[in-house]
Scaffold this motif. Structure first.
Motif, PDB file in Angstrom:
ATOM      1  N   ASN A 123       0.847  -1.185   0.000  1.00  0.00           N
ATOM      2  CA  ASN A 123       0.000   0.000   0.000  1.00  0.00           C
ATOM      3  C   ASN A 123       0.890   1.245   0.000  1.00  0.00           C
ATOM      4  O   ASN A 123       1.090   1.875   1.044  1.00  0.00           O
ATOM      5  CB  ASN A 123      -0.921  -0.006   1.222  1.00  0.00           C
ATOM      6  CG  ASN A 123      -1.977   1.084   1.169  1.00  0.00           C
ATOM      7  OD1 ASN A 123      -1.857   2.050   0.405  1.00  0.00           O
ATOM      8  ND2 ASN A 123      -3.007   0.947   1.984  1.00  0.00           N
ATOM      9  N   PRO A 124       1.443   1.611  -1.168  1.00  0.00           N
ATOM     10  CA  PRO A 124       2.387   2.733  -1.201  1.00  0.00           C
ATOM     11  C   PRO A 124       1.762   4.060  -0.780  1.00  0.00           C
ATOM     12  O   PRO A 124       2.445   4.914  -0.203  1.00  0.00           O
ATOM     13  CB  PRO A 124       2.836   2.774  -2.667  1.00  0.00           C
ATOM     14  CG  PRO A 124       1.766   2.072  -3.429  1.00  0.00           C
ATOM     15  CD  PRO A 124       1.251   1.019  -2.508  1.00  0.00           C
ATOM     16  N   GLU A 125       0.466   4.246  -1.045  1.00  0.00           N
ATOM     17  CA  GLU A 125      -0.193   5.485  -0.632  1.00  0.00           C
ATOM     18  C   GLU A 125      -0.193   5.626   0.889  1.00  0.00           C
ATOM     19  O   GLU A 125       0.024   6.729   1.417  1.00  0.00           O
ATOM     20  CB  GLU A 125      -1.628   5.521  -1.164  1.00  0.00           C
ATOM     21  CG  GLU A 125      -1.737   5.638  -2.677  1.00  0.00           C
ATOM     22  CD  GLU A 125      -1.620   4.306  -3.404  1.00  0.00           C
ATOM     23  OE1 GLU A 125      -1.633   4.299  -4.648  1.00  0.00           O
ATOM     24  OE2 GLU A 125      -1.509   3.261  -2.722  1.00  0.00           O
ATOM     25  N   LYS A 126      -0.425   4.529   1.592  1.00  0.00           N
ATOM     26  CA  LYS A 126      -0.398   4.553   3.059  1.00  0.00           C
ATOM     27  C   LYS A 126       1.015   4.838   3.561  1.00  0.00           C
ATOM     28  O   LYS A 126       1.209   5.583   4.529  1.00  0.00           O
ATOM     29  CB  LYS A 126      -0.914   3.222   3.615  1.00  0.00           C
ATOM     30  CG  LYS A 126      -0.819   3.082   5.122  1.00  0.00           C
ATOM     31  CD  LYS A 126      -1.616   4.128   5.858  1.00  0.00           C
ATOM     32  CE  LYS A 126      -1.579   3.867   7.362  1.00  0.00           C
ATOM     33  NZ  LYS A 126      -2.242   4.960   8.135  1.00  0.00           N
ATOM     34  N   VAL A 127       1.996   4.241   2.915  1.00  0.00           N
ATOM     35  CA  VAL A 127       3.393   4.496   3.297  1.00  0.00           C
ATOM     36  C   VAL A 127       3.733   5.975   3.126  1.00  0.00           C
ATOM     37  O   VAL A 127       4.334   6.598   4.009  1.00  0.00           O
ATOM     38  CB  VAL A 127       4.356   3.623   2.470  1.00  0.00           C
ATOM     39  CG1 VAL A 127       5.805   4.012   2.748  1.00  0.00           C
ATOM     40  CG2 VAL A 127       4.145   2.145   2.778  1.00  0.00           C
ATOM     41  N   LEU A 128       3.334   6.557   2.010  1.00  0.00           N
ATOM     42  CA  LEU A 128       3.620   7.972   1.768  1.00  0.00           C
ATOM     43  C   LEU A 128       2.861   8.862   2.750  1.00  0.00           C
ATOM     44  O   LEU A 128       3.364   9.913   3.167  1.00  0.00           O
ATOM     45  CB  LEU A 128       3.272   8.339   0.331  1.00  0.00           C
ATOM     46  CG  LEU A 128       4.194   7.725  -0.724  1.00  0.00           C
ATOM     47  CD1 LEU A 128       3.638   7.951  -2.126  1.00  0.00           C
ATOM     48  CD2 LEU A 128       5.615   8.284  -0.618  1.00  0.00           C
ATOM     49  N   GLN A 129       1.676   8.445   3.140  1.00  0.00           N
ATOM     50  CA  GLN A 129       0.929   9.173   4.161  1.00  0.00           C
ATOM     51  C   GLN A 129       1.703   9.172   5.485  1.00  0.00           C
ATOM     52  O   GLN A 129       1.783  10.199   6.181  1.00  0.00           O
ATOM     53  CB  GLN A 129      -0.446   8.543   4.354  1.00  0.00           C
ATOM     54  CG  GLN A 129      -1.317   9.205   5.401  1.00  0.00           C
ATOM     55  CD  GLN A 129      -2.651   8.489   5.570  1.00  0.00           C
ATOM     56  OE1 GLN A 129      -3.127   7.799   4.677  1.00  0.00           O
ATOM     57  NE2 GLN A 129      -3.256   8.642   6.726  1.00  0.00           N
ATOM     58  N   GLU A 130       2.267   8.034   5.832  1.00  0.00           N
ATOM     59  CA  GLU A 130       3.048   7.926   7.065  1.00  0.00           C
ATOM     60  C   GLU A 130       4.343   8.739   6.970  1.00  0.00           C
ATOM     61  O   GLU A 130       4.759   9.367   7.944  1.00  0.00           O
ATOM     62  CB  GLU A 130       3.359   6.458   7.360  1.00  0.00           C
ATOM     63  CG  GLU A 130       2.241   5.718   8.048  1.00  0.00           C
ATOM     64  CD  GLU A 130       2.038   6.214   9.463  1.00  0.00           C
ATOM     65  OE1 GLU A 130       2.792   5.799  10.360  1.00  0.00           O
ATOM     66  OE2 GLU A 130       1.142   7.053   9.678  1.00  0.00           O
ATOM     67  N   ILE A 131       4.983   8.714   5.815  1.00  0.00           N
ATOM     68  CA  ILE A 131       6.193   9.521   5.635  1.00  0.00           C
ATOM     69  C   ILE A 131       5.869  11.002   5.811  1.00  0.00           C
ATOM     70  O   ILE A 131       6.602  11.738   6.490  1.00  0.00           O
ATOM     71  CB  ILE A 131       6.818   9.257   4.255  1.00  0.00           C
ATOM     72  CG1 ILE A 131       7.402   7.840   4.196  1.00  0.00           C
ATOM     73  CG2 ILE A 131       7.922  10.285   3.952  1.00  0.00           C
ATOM     74  CD1 ILE A 131       7.868   7.419   2.819  1.00  0.00           C
ATOM     75  N   THR A 132       4.762  11.446   5.231  1.00  0.00           N
ATOM     76  CA  THR A 132       4.329  12.828   5.403  1.00  0.00           C
ATOM     77  C   THR A 132       4.123  13.150   6.882  1.00  0.00           C
ATOM     78  O   THR A 132       4.529  14.212   7.372  1.00  0.00           O
ATOM     79  CB  THR A 132       3.027  13.093   4.629  1.00  0.00           C
ATOM     80  OG1 THR A 132       3.278  12.922   3.235  1.00  0.00           O
ATOM     81  CG2 THR A 132       2.517  14.504   4.867  1.00  0.00           C
ATOM     82  N   ARG A 133       3.511  12.243   7.594  1.00  0.00           N
ATOM     83  CA  ARG A 133       3.235  12.467   9.018  1.00  0.00           C
ATOM     84  C   ARG A 133       4.509  12.672   9.831  1.00  0.00           C
ATOM     85  O   ARG A 133       4.570  13.557  10.695  1.00  0.00           O
ATOM     86  CB  ARG A 133       2.430  11.284   9.577  1.00  0.00           C
ATOM     87  CG  ARG A 133       2.042  11.440  11.049  1.00  0.00           C
ATOM     88  CD  ARG A 133       1.296  10.211  11.559  1.00  0.00           C
ATOM     89  NE  ARG A 133       2.160   9.032  11.590  1.00  0.00           N
ATOM     90  CZ  ARG A 133       3.057   8.770  12.545  1.00  0.00           C
ATOM     91  NH1 ARG A 133       3.248   9.624  13.544  1.00  0.00           N
ATOM     92  NH2 ARG A 133       3.767   7.660  12.495  1.00  0.00           N
ATOM     93  N   VAL A 134       5.539  11.871   9.560  1.00  0.00           N
ATOM     94  CA  VAL A 134       6.749  11.956  10.396  1.00  0.00           C
ATOM     95  C   VAL A 134       7.733  13.016   9.909  1.00  0.00           C
ATOM     96  O   VAL A 134       8.683  13.343  10.619  1.00  0.00           O
ATOM     97  CB  VAL A 134       7.453  10.590  10.501  1.00  0.00           C
ATOM     98  CG1 VAL A 134       6.506   9.541  11.080  1.00  0.00           C
ATOM     99  CG2 VAL A 134       8.019  10.136   9.166  1.00  0.00           C
ATOM    100  N   LEU A 135       7.521  13.551   8.707  1.00  0.00           N
ATOM    101  CA  LEU A 135       8.392  14.622   8.214  1.00  0.00           C
ATOM    102  C   LEU A 135       8.026  15.949   8.864  1.00  0.00           C
ATOM    103  O   LEU A 135       6.857  16.256   9.090  1.00  0.00           O
ATOM    104  CB  LEU A 135       8.256  14.762   6.695  1.00  0.00           C
ATOM    105  CG  LEU A 135       9.089  13.827   5.821  1.00  0.00           C
ATOM    106  CD1 LEU A 135       8.704  14.030   4.356  1.00  0.00           C
ATOM    107  CD2 LEU A 135      10.590  14.048   6.015  1.00  0.00           C
ATOM    108  N   LYS A 136       9.033  16.758   9.112  1.00  0.00           N
ATOM    109  CA  LYS A 136       8.809  18.126   9.552  1.00  0.00           C
ATOM    110  C   LYS A 136       8.188  18.920   8.404  1.00  0.00           C
ATOM    111  O   LYS A 136       8.261  18.496   7.236  1.00  0.00           O
ATOM    112  CB  LYS A 136      10.127  18.753   9.994  1.00  0.00           C
ATOM    113  CG  LYS A 136      10.721  18.086  11.229  1.00  0.00           C
ATOM    114  CD  LYS A 136      12.056  18.717  11.611  1.00  0.00           C
ATOM    115  CE  LYS A 136      12.659  18.012  12.821  1.00  0.00           C
ATOM    116  NZ  LYS A 136      13.974  18.589  13.211  1.00  0.00           N
TER     117      LYS A 136
END
Length: 213
Positions: A123-136
């Motif tokens: 689920n790459p969209e979910k992964v990118l959502q999580e990356i967005t969350r942890v990025l400043k």
């Protein structure tokens, strides 16, 4: 985050590969790391996550080049992380976990790096959502992976669908751009290149696009 009790195909595959991984893939690891590092600019006090860090080869290079940077690594395979722990200083934080449920707080990293793992994500969209969350808010993503625009990668992708349960999908540049844009990333640069006659790769730099300038 607690891991599920059952193993995923990726965990199973890399538990078997861990002890021989660095030796077996020495050229590929070195080449992809060098190409990725060429495209990274890191401030001396940055916080960096290597997502899918494997045996820690990229983190090892980063620790040597940027001794004051705060480095973290996440991988789904405890066996791979055990190898990484032997290679890395204690200052590098390593955790077992899954990319679609990152065990980090919001706005924690200046940079997330992903090398040669995106084709495993169900689920790459979910992964990118999580990356967005942890990025400043001004944080960036550097993503290096196989590029399906190359004939050999296209053929490899088709073959792996039949023989490798861990493999999900290799992406073309257009496909990956589309996913990133739809996930609210702002594309900064896109590079397509070969590291030898077989391996065709791409590296994309992208910034959080949900934050007003």
């Amino acid at each position: 985050m607690t891991m599920e009790n059952h193993s995923t195909p990726v965990q199973e595959e890399y538990t078997i590969l861990a002890s021989s991984y660095d030796r077996r893939w020495d050229f590929y690891i070195h080449a992809t790391i060098q190409e990725t590092l060429k495209r990274i600019t890191i401030s001396s006090q940055a916080s960096v996550l290597d997502l899918g860090c494997g045996t820690g080869s990229l983190l090892q290079q980063l620790a040597a080049q940027y001794p004051t940077v705060k480095l973290s690594g996440l991988d789904i395979s405890a066996a791979m992380l055990a190898i990484a722990r032997q290679k890395l200083p204690d200052s590098v934080k390593l955790q077992t976990g899954e990319a679609n449920e990152l065990p980090f707080p919001e706005h924690h990293f200046d940079l997330v790096i992903s090398t040669s793992v995106f084709h495993y994500f169900q689920n790459p969209e979910k992964v990118l959502q999580e990356i967005t969350r942890v990025l400043k808010p001004q944080g960036c993503l550097i993503l290096t992976d196989w590029c399906r625009n190359y004939l050999m990668i296209n053929l490899l992708d088709r073959w792996l669908h039949w023989v490798d349960k861990a493999h999900v999908r290799a992406y073309s540049i257009d496909d990956l751009q589309k996913i990133l844009i739809e996930s609210n990333f702002k594309l900064l640069s896109i590079d397509q290149y070969r590291i030898n006659w077989f391996w065709g790769l791409m590296t994309i730099q992208a910034a959080r696009g949900d934050i007003a300038a």
